[in-house]
Design an enzyme around this catalytic site. Structure first.
Site, mmCIF file in Angstrom:
data_model
loop_
_atom_site.group_PDB
_atom_site.id
_atom_site.type_symbol
_atom_site.label_atom_id
_atom_site.label_comp_id
_atom_site.label_asym_id
_atom_site.label_seq_id
_atom_site.Cartn_x
_atom_site.Cartn_y
_atom_site.Cartn_z
ATOM 1 N N HIS A 184 63.356 -2.359 -95.112
ATOM 2 C CA HIS A 184 62.619 -2.415 -93.843
ATOM 3 C C HIS A 184 63.413 -3.006 -92.686
ATOM 4 O O HIS A 184 62.976 -2.955 -91.544
ATOM 5 C CB HIS A 184 61.322 -3.214 -94.000
ATOM 6 C CG HIS A 184 61.547 -4.704 -94.064
ATOM 7 N ND1 HIS A 184 61.856 -5.352 -95.214
ATOM 8 C CD2 HIS A 184 61.517 -5.653 -93.093
ATOM 9 C CE1 HIS A 184 61.995 -6.647 -94.963
ATOM 10 N NE2 HIS A 184 61.796 -6.857 -93.679
HETATM 11 C C1 UD1 Z 1 59.027 -8.186 -89.140
HETATM 12 C C2 UD1 Z 1 60.009 -9.320 -88.914
HETATM 13 C C3 UD1 Z 1 60.988 -9.384 -90.074
HETATM 14 C C4 UD1 Z 1 60.268 -9.462 -91.401
HETATM 15 C C5 UD1 Z 1 59.235 -8.354 -91.513
HETATM 16 C C6 UD1 Z 1 58.401 -8.556 -92.760
HETATM 17 C C7 UD1 Z 1 60.510 -9.766 -86.559
HETATM 18 C C8 UD1 Z 1 61.492 -9.641 -85.467
HETATM 19 N N1 UD1 Z 1 60.771 -9.130 -87.689
HETATM 20 O O1 UD1 Z 1 59.760 -6.984 -89.140
HETATM 21 O O2 UD1 Z 1 61.802 -10.542 -89.937
HETATM 22 O O3 UD1 Z 1 61.207 -9.349 -92.430
HETATM 23 O O4 UD1 Z 1 58.358 -8.379 -90.376
HETATM 24 O O5 UD1 Z 1 57.782 -7.404 -93.177
HETATM 25 O O6 UD1 Z 1 59.520 -10.443 -86.399
HETATM 26 N N2 UD1 Z 1 54.195 -1.323 -88.390
HETATM 27 C C9 UD1 Z 1 53.081 -0.624 -88.769
HETATM 28 N N3 UD1 Z 1 52.023 -1.328 -89.277
HETATM 29 C C10 UD1 Z 1 52.030 -2.680 -89.410
HETATM 30 C C11 UD1 Z 1 53.169 -3.376 -89.008
HETATM 31 C C12 UD1 Z 1 54.244 -2.690 -88.506
HETATM 32 O O7 UD1 Z 1 53.034 0.600 -88.670
HETATM 33 O O8 UD1 Z 1 51.040 -3.247 -89.897
HETATM 34 C C13 UD1 Z 1 55.364 -0.560 -87.874
HETATM 35 C C14 UD1 Z 1 55.299 -0.322 -86.369
HETATM 36 O O9 UD1 Z 1 55.825 0.933 -86.123
HETATM 37 C C15 UD1 Z 1 56.251 -1.384 -85.839
HETATM 38 C C16 UD1 Z 1 57.281 -1.497 -86.958
HETATM 39 O O10 UD1 Z 1 56.551 -1.293 -88.154
HETATM 40 O O11 UD1 Z 1 56.830 -1.038 -84.619
HETATM 41 C C17 UD1 Z 1 57.994 -2.824 -87.002
HETATM 42 O O12 UD1 Z 1 57.062 -3.909 -87.099
HETATM 43 P P1 UD1 Z 1 57.467 -5.368 -86.564
HETATM 44 O O13 UD1 Z 1 56.411 -6.327 -86.918
HETATM 45 O O14 UD1 Z 1 57.873 -5.294 -85.145
HETATM 46 O O15 UD1 Z 1 58.794 -5.682 -87.348
HETATM 47 P P2 UD1 Z 1 59.070 -5.611 -88.910
HETATM 48 O O16 UD1 Z 1 60.118 -4.585 -89.114
HETATM 49 O O17 UD1 Z 1 57.799 -5.500 -89.644
HETATM 50 N N1 UDP Z 2 55.724 -7.593 -100.769
HETATM 51 C C1 UDP Z 2 54.465 -7.136 -101.166
HETATM 52 N N2 UDP Z 2 54.252 -5.780 -101.191
HETATM 53 C C2 UDP Z 2 55.202 -4.879 -100.844
HETATM 54 C C3 UDP Z 2 56.482 -5.372 -100.447
HETATM 55 C C4 UDP Z 2 56.689 -6.733 -100.406
HETATM 56 O O1 UDP Z 2 53.586 -7.918 -101.493
HETATM 57 O O2 UDP Z 2 54.930 -3.672 -100.898
HETATM 58 C C5 UDP Z 2 55.957 -9.048 -100.730
HETATM 59 C C6 UDP Z 2 57.155 -9.506 -101.523
HETATM 60 O O3 UDP Z 2 56.801 -9.722 -102.868
HETATM 61 C C7 UDP Z 2 57.551 -10.772 -100.789
HETATM 62 C C8 UDP Z 2 57.202 -10.481 -99.352
HETATM 63 O O4 UDP Z 2 56.268 -9.392 -99.389
HETATM 64 O O5 UDP Z 2 56.805 -11.878 -101.222
HETATM 65 C C9 UDP Z 2 58.420 -10.064 -98.602
HETATM 66 O O6 UDP Z 2 58.069 -9.526 -97.384
HETATM 67 P P1 UDP Z 2 59.025 -8.545 -96.557
HETATM 68 O O7 UDP Z 2 59.983 -7.898 -97.459
HETATM 69 O O8 UDP Z 2 58.126 -7.700 -95.731
HETATM 70 O O9 UDP Z 2 59.723 -9.541 -95.528
HETATM 71 P P2 UDP Z 2 60.950 -10.579 -95.592
HETATM 72 O O10 UDP Z 2 60.795 -11.446 -96.764
HETATM 73 O O11 UDP Z 2 62.203 -9.778 -95.587
HETATM 74 O O12 UDP Z 2 60.815 -11.291 -94.289
#
Ligand code: UD1
Ligand code: UDP
Length: 384
Positions: free
Chosen positions: A222
């Site tokens: 992601h």
């Molecule tokens: C964010 C965090 C990242 C973390 C991740 C965990 C920042 C800068 N990044 O990244 O550090 O590892 O969350 O998962 O805060 N979207 C959906 N539905 C949702 C959420 C997101 O469709 O419920 C899509 C949207 O298109 C959005 C994109 O995902 O633009 C990115 O979401 P965003 O929260 O901006 O960043 P993450 O990549 O999720």
């Molecule tokens: N996770 C989850 N379901 C998923 C993918 C991840 O419950 O389909 C959990 C995972 O076990 C971990 C956390 O989400 O505890 C990690 O989140 P993510 O990878 O979104 O973000 P990061 O840790 O890189 O910020």
């Protein structure tokens, strides 16, 4: 009346999961002393990225949801700051608790510190030393806005010291005289608590997903560097598909909506092909208990997630990290996580090494004793 009122700020999936460790510890050990208000920024909002965790991990529903949603960094963060500021002025908490390194963390840190509410940062001190990563900027600003900093690892504690934080600071602690601690990792608390429960509550899950214990690879992708650059994303996915076919093993990928959006809009034909490959299973994000089972029973983990890297260690699974650097450097030094970036040759080499190796890897206890949340809360109580 509880002695202190704490505001817990969450927004992204991993923060909701982390907050469950703190909520549980408050419920079990500190309910007379600490009252908790959960503020959800709304950064993540799909059911499977947010609500599922509140239900499954028994976290109280957020008292406030700012509903900020997705946007560019500036807009998203500024809406959060404005919303959090209003809540802080109304609620006047004793302190504000933040997790990790997302835009929700940054917004909470800036809003609280500027209003002089003490900020408590859980997962402090982690550094990738790559400021092109949005999370790195979020971590640095959040740490330097905090009064209590809880570092999960020795490496994180050392990073804080090298940025001028002093372990010898004495109370009273303030933003100008902060306190740093080594605590262990609250996600380890969660894994210890939920691993057995996952087996009980989700007994049929592997079977229903068509998976056989030890005969599948779990992959998550992601990170912006891997999803915004379609050449990188394609190279990773194609390499995993080829390796799965070659070794006759399934690769299961609960994909983040960000990654699916890119595949649907910018790599449509490739995505359609991938969906027809019998060795690749792309599914919606799963719940934490389901993820725990997938991690516990897989052969290898491939990920660019911070949390999943660590969980690979908790479950004693070798891990390929689809990045050039990691904040969890002890995993790489241990030889059980390999930084492979997105290059086919590197992924292939380390994947085959792990698949074919009969090395008995060791997984030392880098992440504390599973009681990090209790320790953190007892230290917060001492501050007030
Ligand atoms: C964010 C965090 C990242 C973390 C991740 C965990 C920042 C800068 N990044 O990244 O550090 O590892 O969350 O998962 O805060 N979207 C959906 N539905 C949702 C959420 C997101 O469709 O419920 C899509 C949207 O298109 C959005 C994109 O995902 O633009 C990115 O979401 P965003 O929260 O901006 O960043 P993450 O990549 O999720
Ligand atoms: N996770 C989850 N379901 C998923 C993918 C991840 O419950 O389909 C959990 C995972 O076990 C971990 C956390 O989400 O505890 C990690 O989140 P993510 O990878 O979104 O973000 P990061 O840790 O890189 O910020």
């Amino acid at each position: 009346m509880p002695k202190i009122k704490l505001i817990n700020i969450v927004g992204a999936r991993p923060q909701i999961i982390k907050a469950s460790a703190i909520s549980r510890a408050i419920r079990v050990h500190f309910s007379n002393d600490i009252s908790e208000i959960i503020v959800h920024t709304g950064q993540h909002y799909d059911k499977e990225m947010s609500e599922v965790f509140f239900d499954e991990l028994e976290i109280q529903k957020p008292q406030y949801n700012l509903g900020v949603g997705s946007a560019g960094h500036g807009r998203q963060t500024s809406l959060m700051i404005a919303g959090i500021e209003e809540i802080l002025l109304k609620e006047k908490p004793d302190c504000v608790l933040l997790y990790g390194d997302t835009n929700s963390t940054l917004a909470g840190a800036l809003a609280a510190a500027k209003l002089h509410f003490p900020v408590i940062h859980i997962e402090a001190g982690l550094r990738s030393f790559n400021k092109l990563m949005p999370e790195e900027l979020n971590r640095i600003v959040s740490d330097h806005s905090s009064t209590l900093l809880f570092a999960p690892t020795n490496a994180a504690l050392k990073n804080l010291m090298s940025e001028g934080f002093r372990p010898e600071n004495a109370p009273p602690y303030t933003i100008n005289n902060p306190k740093i601690y080594l605590t262990g990792d609250i996600m380890y608390d969660n894994t210890l608590f939920f691993a057995e429960l996952a087996e009980k509550k989700k007994a049929g899950f592997l079977n229903e997903s068509g998976l056989v214990k030890n005969n599948y690879v779990l992959a998550t992708i992601h990170r912006d560097t891997n999803t915004d650059d379609i050449e990188r994303l394609k190279e990773i996915l194609l390499t995993l598909k080829e390796l799965a076919e070659e070794k006759d093993i399934v690769v299961i990928m609960p994909l983040h909506p960000r990654t699916v959006n890119t595949l649907k809009t910018r790599l449509k034909d490739f995505y359609d092909d991938l969906k027809h490959c019998s060795h690749v299973k792309i599914i919606l994000p799963v719940s934490f208990l389901e993820m725990t089972l997938l991690e516990k029973n897989c052969r290898i983990i491939v990920t660019d997630s911070g949390g999943v890297q660590k969980e690979s260690h908790f479950f004693k699974k070798p891990c390929l990290v689809l990045r050039e650097e990691t904040e969890w450097i002890e995993l790489v030094n241990n030889g059980t996580a390999k930084l492979v970036g997105a290059a086919s040759a590197r992924i292939r080499k380390e994947f085959l090494n792990f698949m074919d190796s009969d090395t008995d890897f060791k997984y030392p206890g880098f992440y504390g004793d599973g009681k990090a949340a209790e320790f953190i809360l007892s230290e917060i109580l001492r501050l007030f």
